[in-house]
Design an enzyme around this catalytic site. Structure first.
Site, PDB file in Angstrom:
ATOM      1  N   GLY A  46       0.806  -1.236   0.000  1.00  0.00           N
ATOM      2  CA  GLY A  46       0.000   0.000   0.000  1.00  0.00           C
ATOM      3  C   GLY A  46       0.824   1.264   0.000  1.00  0.00           C
ATOM      4  N   GLY A 101       2.549   3.630   1.487  1.00  0.00           N
ATOM      5  CA  GLY A 101       3.119   3.840   2.819  1.00  0.00           C
ATOM      6  C   GLY A 101       3.614   5.255   2.998  1.00  0.00           C
ATOM      7  N   ARG A 102       3.903   5.910   1.888  1.00  0.00           N
ATOM      8  CA  ARG A 102       4.330   7.311   1.999  1.00  0.00           C
ATOM      9  C   ARG A 102       3.887   8.098   0.778  1.00  0.00           C
ATOM     10  NH1 ARG A 102      10.565   7.698   0.705  1.00  0.00           N
ATOM     11  NH2 ARG A 102      10.781   5.966  -0.729  1.00  0.00           N
ATOM     12  N   LYS A 105       4.295  12.457  -2.510  1.00  0.00           N
ATOM     13  CA  LYS A 105       5.161  11.371  -2.043  1.00  0.00           C
ATOM     14  C   LYS A 105       6.037  11.918  -0.927  1.00  0.00           C
ATOM     15  CE  LYS A 105       8.214   7.712  -3.691  1.00  0.00           C
ATOM     16  NZ  LYS A 105       8.770   7.051  -4.875  1.00  0.00           N
ATOM     17  N   ASP A 153       8.461   5.769   8.064  1.00  0.00           N
ATOM     18  CA  ASP A 153       7.998   7.043   8.639  1.00  0.00           C
ATOM     19  C   ASP A 153       7.104   7.822   7.678  1.00  0.00           C
ATOM     20  OD1 ASP A 153       9.831   7.768   6.755  1.00  0.00           O
ATOM     21  OD2 ASP A 153      11.295   8.617   8.156  1.00  0.00           O
ATOM     22  N   GLY A 154       6.918   7.282   6.462  1.00  0.00           N
ATOM     23  CA  GLY A 154       6.055   7.960   5.502  1.00  0.00           C
ATOM     24  C   GLY A 154       6.700   9.172   4.842  1.00  0.00           C
ATOM     25  N   ASP A 173       4.333  -4.320  -7.174  1.00  0.00           N
ATOM     26  CA  ASP A 173       3.700  -3.100  -6.657  1.00  0.00           C
ATOM     27  C   ASP A 173       4.260  -1.856  -7.333  1.00  0.00           C
ATOM     28  OD1 ASP A 173       5.976  -4.102  -5.026  1.00  0.00           O
ATOM     29  OD2 ASP A 173       5.824  -2.165  -4.055  1.00  0.00           O
ATOM     30  N   ASN A 174       5.303  -2.023  -8.133  1.00  0.00           N
ATOM     31  CA  ASN A 174       5.850  -0.891  -8.874  1.00  0.00           C
ATOM     32  C   ASN A 174       5.556  -1.003 -10.365  1.00  0.00           C
ATOM     33  OD1 ASN A 174       6.848   0.281  -6.552  1.00  0.00           O
ATOM     34  ND2 ASN A 174       8.886  -0.625  -6.760  1.00  0.00           N
TER      35      ASN A 174
HETATM   36  P1  AMP Z   1       9.204   0.862  -2.829  1.00  0.00           P
HETATM   37  O1  AMP Z   1      10.148  -0.281  -2.882  1.00  0.00           O
HETATM   38  O2  AMP Z   1       9.857   2.198  -2.595  1.00  0.00           O
HETATM   39  O3  AMP Z   1       8.308   0.892  -4.018  1.00  0.00           O
HETATM   40  O4  AMP Z   1       8.286   0.668  -1.543  1.00  0.00           O
HETATM   41  C1  AMP Z   1       7.695  -0.540  -1.190  1.00  0.00           C
HETATM   42  C2  AMP Z   1       6.685  -0.317  -0.112  1.00  0.00           C
HETATM   43  O5  AMP Z   1       7.272   0.282   1.035  1.00  0.00           O
HETATM   44  C3  AMP Z   1       5.522   0.567  -0.509  1.00  0.00           C
HETATM   45  O6  AMP Z   1       4.375   0.069   0.105  1.00  0.00           O
HETATM   46  C4  AMP Z   1       5.920   1.897   0.080  1.00  0.00           C
HETATM   47  O7  AMP Z   1       4.816   2.719   0.315  1.00  0.00           O
HETATM   48  C5  AMP Z   1       6.612   1.488   1.363  1.00  0.00           C
HETATM   49  N1  AMP Z   1       7.593   2.477   1.823  1.00  0.00           N
HETATM   50  C6  AMP Z   1       8.791   2.776   1.278  1.00  0.00           C
HETATM   51  N2  AMP Z   1       9.425   3.726   1.990  1.00  0.00           N
HETATM   52  C7  AMP Z   1       8.615   4.063   3.001  1.00  0.00           C
HETATM   53  C8  AMP Z   1       8.685   4.984   4.102  1.00  0.00           C
HETATM   54  N3  AMP Z   1       9.744   5.778   4.292  1.00  0.00           N
HETATM   55  N4  AMP Z   1       7.647   5.034   4.949  1.00  0.00           N
HETATM   56  C9  AMP Z   1       6.571   4.259   4.788  1.00  0.00           C
HETATM   57  N5  AMP Z   1       6.443   3.367   3.804  1.00  0.00           N
HETATM   58  C10 AMP Z   1       7.442   3.263   2.913  1.00  0.00           C
HETATM   59 MG    MG Z   2       6.751   1.472  -4.719  1.00  0.00          MG
END
Ligand code: AMP
Ligand code: MG
Length: 520
Positions: A100, A102-103, A122, A134-135, A269-270
């Site tokens: 989901g 997350g940030r 973002k 931490d979002g 998810d990407n």
């Molecule tokens: P990513 O690999 O950057 O596409 O992120 C994978 C997952 O981790 C996604 O659900 C993001 O929303 C979550 N995510 C990445 N970095 C953060 C962060 N600093 N705080 C909260 N969620 C994160």
């Molecule tokens: Mg992502």
């Protein structure tokens, strides 16, 4: 200024009943309402005039207090309700469950000139999907996403876009190299845009929970809004939907391979359901042409997401999407056929794309061999991909030694080139020259066509790093300089010749230049 708000996602899909930001598992909902974090001292670093206009705003408004407040998460735009989307996914080949936004926080959707744009911040704070995070986002990764997405757009690659870049004034703790040395960095927010941010993982989210009612709702919503030509929802249109997602994904991958882009984190998810490049993390453009290269240090061992593996991974991800959509179709054969077709189409499209890079319009049986031999030569000795293909645009029929001289600037170590390799190159140029005799275009026409597919300027990681280093000490000019440069990647820009250069040696092993972590 008034935006034309037209929320479709939250209006048509089920909301999470819980309405605060605490981290949790979410069921039977496509999204959760959330509140962005109010930043300490937001400052607008850059806006894209083109995207400001695309959403129906103007530059005067972009410089207003209200704009800064809305796009930094300080205040919520009138009559809107920000939300985070629910999705799951496969990460590095394994099922990861609920992920989901997350940030990422969606502010609203606007309709302008018949175009729908979802606007998303973002780095605007925690959501129910933040897990341990931490979002937030740091300035370094925000500058990269901002510049990369716009660079990709102007390269002609399907991608999400960027509206503005804002520094939050908050400090964000990051262990950039995952070596136990955490440091405070400047926080930032990118507002990015896309017709929709739905990913393969949104479908996996419902499928994994056997929530087929909502799986169908999400699929019908996606087709109605973004694939309306496929007709009303039915098993037939679901198959056609998968077929078109495959086609769009394939096109995106061919474009990535053409410009030497490596995404770095091709988790499901990407993967955008619209075939857009999404989530610019540890990504980058090839410098030396290298199938095995990935900028992502987290993937350094297995190199799952290396340049040469991107076409296979896209197929693997499409298979996961097929699994998710299967309950709506209840037959495997249609999915198998479409996935098999991907492999066939890839071979054809890749070959044609490579033909275009070397200026071939006619399709000859022997072209595949000529191109394979070219790639083998490029792989044998560190050769800058962008410079090589751009220099080749100036090739003129009849050249052999001169052809070699033309491209030799692309070698990272010109002096060290073995004599045998030079002979192999001369050999290749002989065959290339022979092949060009079958083409009807003259040198000028071929050169012009080649320049439209072989960029002169790409955002090399060291360039982004220079802009980041400057921004970290309060100098933001380079962000704009690169932003302007990358708007015209295929054009000669004599004043910007310094950016048409191999990566400098100091950047070869520097953090942020040759290697990037997922920490962002
Ligand atoms: P990513 O690999 O950057 O596409 O992120 C994978 C997952 O981790 C996604 O659900 C993001 O929303 C979550 N995510 C990445 N970095 C953060 C962060 N600093 N705080 C909260 N969620 C994160
Ligand atoms: Mg992502």
């Amino acid at each position: 200024m008034q935006l034309h708000i037209d929320n479709s996602f939250i209006d048509e899909l089920p909301a999470d009943a819980v309405t605060d930001n605490h981290v949790r598992q979410v069921f039977e909902a496509a999204f959760s309402y959330v509140n962005p974090k109010v930043p300490k001292q937001p400052k607008l670093l850059h806006v894209s005039p083109e995207m400001i206009e695309a959403v129906g705003l103007n530059l005067e408004y972009a410089n207003s207090k209200q704009f800064l407040e809305v796009f930094s998460g300080t205040s919520v735009y009138q009559n809107t309700k920000p939300y985070a989307m629910a999705y799951a996914g496969h990460q590095f080949g394994s099922w990861a469950g609920q992920l989901g936004d997350g940030r990422a926080i969606n502010l609203f959707e606007v309709l302008h000139n018949q175009q729908r744009w979802a606007l998303q911040l973002k780095g605007a704070g925690k959501t129910p999907y933040s897990r341990q995070g931490d979002g937030l986002a740091v300035l370094r990764s925000s500058i990269r996403e901002y510049l990369c997405s716009e660079a990709m757009y102007h390269l002609g690659v399907p991608t999400t876009r960027a509206l503005c870049l804002i520094e939050t004034g908050d400090d964000v703790l990051r262990d950039m190299l995952y070596d136990g040395n955490a440091n405070y960095e400047k926080g930032a927010i990118v507002c990015r845009l896309a017709p929709s941010f739905i990913r393969f993982g949104n479908f996996e989210f419902f499928a994994a929970r056997q929530d087929y009612k909502n799986l169908k709702k999400l699929t019908d919503y996606t087709i109605n809004h973004f694939y309306p030509h496929l007709g009303s929802p039915s098993k037939e249109s679901y198959k056609k939907f998968f077929e078109e997602v495959k086609q769009r994904t394939l096109k995106m991958i061919i474009d990535w391979q053409r410009v030497g882009f490596v995404h770095g984190v091709m988790n499901t998810d990407n993967m955008s359901i619209l075939g857009l490049t999404i989530d610019y993390g540890p990504c980058g453009w090839l410098e030396g042409f290298e199938y095995n290269w990935t900028p992502n240090t987290t993937d350094a061992e297995n190199k799952r997401y290396r340049y040469g593996n991107q076409p296979n991974i896209a197929l693997w991800n499409l298979l996961q999407l097929a699994n998710a959509l299967y309950p709506l179709v209840e037959a495997t054969k249609p999915f198998e056929n479409i996935l098999n077709q991907y492999k066939i189409d890839f071979e054809v499209d890749y070959l044609n794309m490579m033909r275009s890079k070397i200026g071939l319009v006619q399709q000859l049986e022997t072209d595949a061999d000529l191109i394979t031999r070219l790639e083998a030569l490029l792989l044998k000795y560190e050769t800058d991909m962008t410079i090589f293909f751009r220099k080749l645009c100036h090739y003129q029929k009849g050249m052999t030694t001169e052809g070699f001289d033309l491209i030799s600037e692309a070698f990272y170590n010109v002096e060290g080139l073995p004599e045998t390799l030079k002979m192999a190159w001369l050999n290749w140029f002989g065959d290339y020259n022979h092949r060009l005799q079958m083409e009807t275009a003259n040198d000028t026409q071929r050169s012009e066509a080649m320049k439209r597919v072989n960029p002169k300027y790409v955002l090399r990681n060291y360039m982004a790093q220079l802009a980041i280093d400057a921004a970290n000490v309060g100098n933001y000019e380079l962000i704009d300089e690169l932003f302007q440069l990358l708007k015209k990647p295929y054009q000669e820009q004599p004043e910007n010749e310094k950016w048409f250069a191999k990566r400098p040696e100091w950047a070869r092993h520097k953090v942020g230049c040759s290697m990037l972590s997922c920490s962002s």
